[in-house]
Design an enzyme around this catalytic site. Structure first.
Site, PDB file in Angstrom:
ATOM      1  CG  ASP A  29      12.194 -16.821   8.541  1.00 53.96           C
ATOM      2  OD1 ASP A  29      11.496 -16.344   7.618  1.00 53.96           O
ATOM      3  OD2 ASP A  29      12.412 -18.036   8.637  1.00 53.96           O
ATOM      4  CB  ILE A  30      12.513 -12.835   4.609  1.00 55.75           C
ATOM      5  CG1 ILE A  30      12.258 -11.522   3.908  1.00 55.75           C
ATOM      6  CG2 ILE A  30      11.861 -13.986   3.869  1.00 55.75           C
ATOM      7  CD1 ILE A  30      13.127 -10.395   4.351  1.00 55.75           C
ATOM      8  CG  HIS A  93      17.957 -23.009   8.148  1.00 53.72           C
ATOM      9  ND1 HIS A  93      18.071 -23.697   6.958  1.00 53.72           N
ATOM     10  CD2 HIS A  93      16.629 -22.933   8.397  1.00 53.72           C
ATOM     11  CE1 HIS A  93      16.869 -24.000   6.498  1.00 53.72           C
ATOM     12  NE2 HIS A  93      15.970 -23.572   7.362  1.00 53.72           N
ATOM     13  CG  HIS A  95      13.486 -22.101  11.866  1.00 49.93           C
ATOM     14  ND1 HIS A  95      12.847 -21.191  11.046  1.00 49.93           N
ATOM     15  CD2 HIS A  95      13.782 -23.162  11.080  1.00 49.93           C
ATOM     16  CE1 HIS A  95      12.765 -21.692   9.813  1.00 49.93           C
ATOM     17  NE2 HIS A  95      13.321 -22.891   9.810  1.00 49.93           N
TER      18      HIS A  95
HETATM   19  P1  5GP Z   1      13.015 -24.286   6.108  1.00 51.46           P
HETATM   20  O1  5GP Z   1      14.061 -24.567   5.061  1.00 51.46           O
HETATM   21  O2  5GP Z   1      13.561 -24.375   7.507  1.00 51.46           O
HETATM   22  O3  5GP Z   1      11.793 -25.154   5.916  1.00 51.46           O
HETATM   23  O4  5GP Z   1      12.501 -22.794   5.901  1.00 51.46           O
HETATM   24  C1  5GP Z   1      13.373 -21.800   5.461  1.00 51.46           C
HETATM   25  C2  5GP Z   1      13.075 -20.486   6.173  1.00 51.46           C
HETATM   26  O5  5GP Z   1      13.894 -19.508   5.594  1.00 51.46           O
HETATM   27  C3  5GP Z   1      11.628 -20.008   6.061  1.00 51.46           C
HETATM   28  O6  5GP Z   1      11.131 -19.708   7.363  1.00 51.46           O
HETATM   29  C4  5GP Z   1      11.725 -18.757   5.178  1.00 51.46           C
HETATM   30  O7  5GP Z   1      10.823 -17.733   5.555  1.00 51.46           O
HETATM   31  C5  5GP Z   1      13.165 -18.325   5.349  1.00 51.46           C
HETATM   32  N1  5GP Z   1      13.737 -17.733   4.154  1.00 51.46           N
HETATM   33  C6  5GP Z   1      13.682 -18.240   2.894  1.00 51.46           C
HETATM   34  N2  5GP Z   1      14.325 -17.448   2.029  1.00 51.46           N
HETATM   35  C7  5GP Z   1      14.798 -16.402   2.756  1.00 51.46           C
HETATM   36  C8  5GP Z   1      15.560 -15.235   2.422  1.00 51.46           C
HETATM   37  O8  5GP Z   1      15.921 -14.996   1.265  1.00 51.46           O
HETATM   38  N3  5GP Z   1      15.869 -14.388   3.430  1.00 51.46           N
HETATM   39  C9  5GP Z   1      15.493 -14.625   4.721  1.00 51.46           C
HETATM   40  N4  5GP Z   1      15.843 -13.721   5.650  1.00 51.46           N
HETATM   41  N5  5GP Z   1      14.764 -15.714   5.087  1.00 51.46           N
HETATM   42  C10 5GP Z   1      14.429 -16.580   4.108  1.00 51.46           C
END
Ligand code: 5GP
Length: 130
Positions: A29-30, A93, A95
């Site tokens: 995660d970035i 996805h 986590h």
């Molecule tokens: P969620 O959709 O589960 O609420 O959060 C999406 C997760 O993806 C977040 O923790 C965010 O930091 C991560 N994320 C969003 N865009 C990117 C990206 O371009 N690259 C990576 N490696 N992680 C990402």
């Protein structure tokens, strides 16, 4: 239109890769909650995790288990926490977050921003134990 996570899995957008096979891709995660915070995605573009076909979902969990065991080897922690949100990126996805305390998996706390070199080193360490 391809999601950002599809582009990552296809190598069109860079990521700190942890593992991949023909159906799944795992990468850091970035903006991690903790060092080693990893996302596991199916290559198939589906927004909501619980819309995945039963078999794909089951296999994704088995793939996530292998990734979690590799994270555990690389990152000192009590165990790997699992979370599903999907509120930000509309591509299913999981986590995987190294935990030492309950608060380590609180999504309302500020995320980490680690230098590229450290992200690369973490990914390399996890990859080597996969
Ligand atoms: P969620 O959709 O589960 O609420 O959060 C999406 C997760 O993806 C977040 O923790 C965010 O930091 C991560 N994320 C969003 N865009 C990117 C990206 O371009 N690259 C990576 N490696 N992680 C990402």
């Amino acid at each position: 239109m391809a999601t950002i996570f599809s582009k990552i899995a296809a190598g069109e957008i860079p990521s700190y890769k942890i593992a991949e096979d023909d159906r799944f891709y795992a990468f850091l995660d970035i903006n991690p909650l903790a060092k080693g915070h990893t996302l596991v995605i199916p290559r198939q573009e589906t927004d909501y995790l619980f819309e995945l076909d039963d078999q794909l979902l089951a296999d994704m969990m088995v793939f996530s288990k292998k990734v979690a065991l590799a994270i555990e080897k690389a990152i000192p922690c009590k165990r790997i926490g699992v979370a599903v949100l999907g509120l930000e990126v509309p591509h299913a996805h999981i986590h995987l977050v190294p935990l030492n305390a309950e608060s380590d998996i609180s999504f309302s706390k500020p995320k980490l921003q680690l230098p590229n070199e450290e992200m690369g080193a973490i990914a390399e360490k996890i990859r080597s134990g996969f």
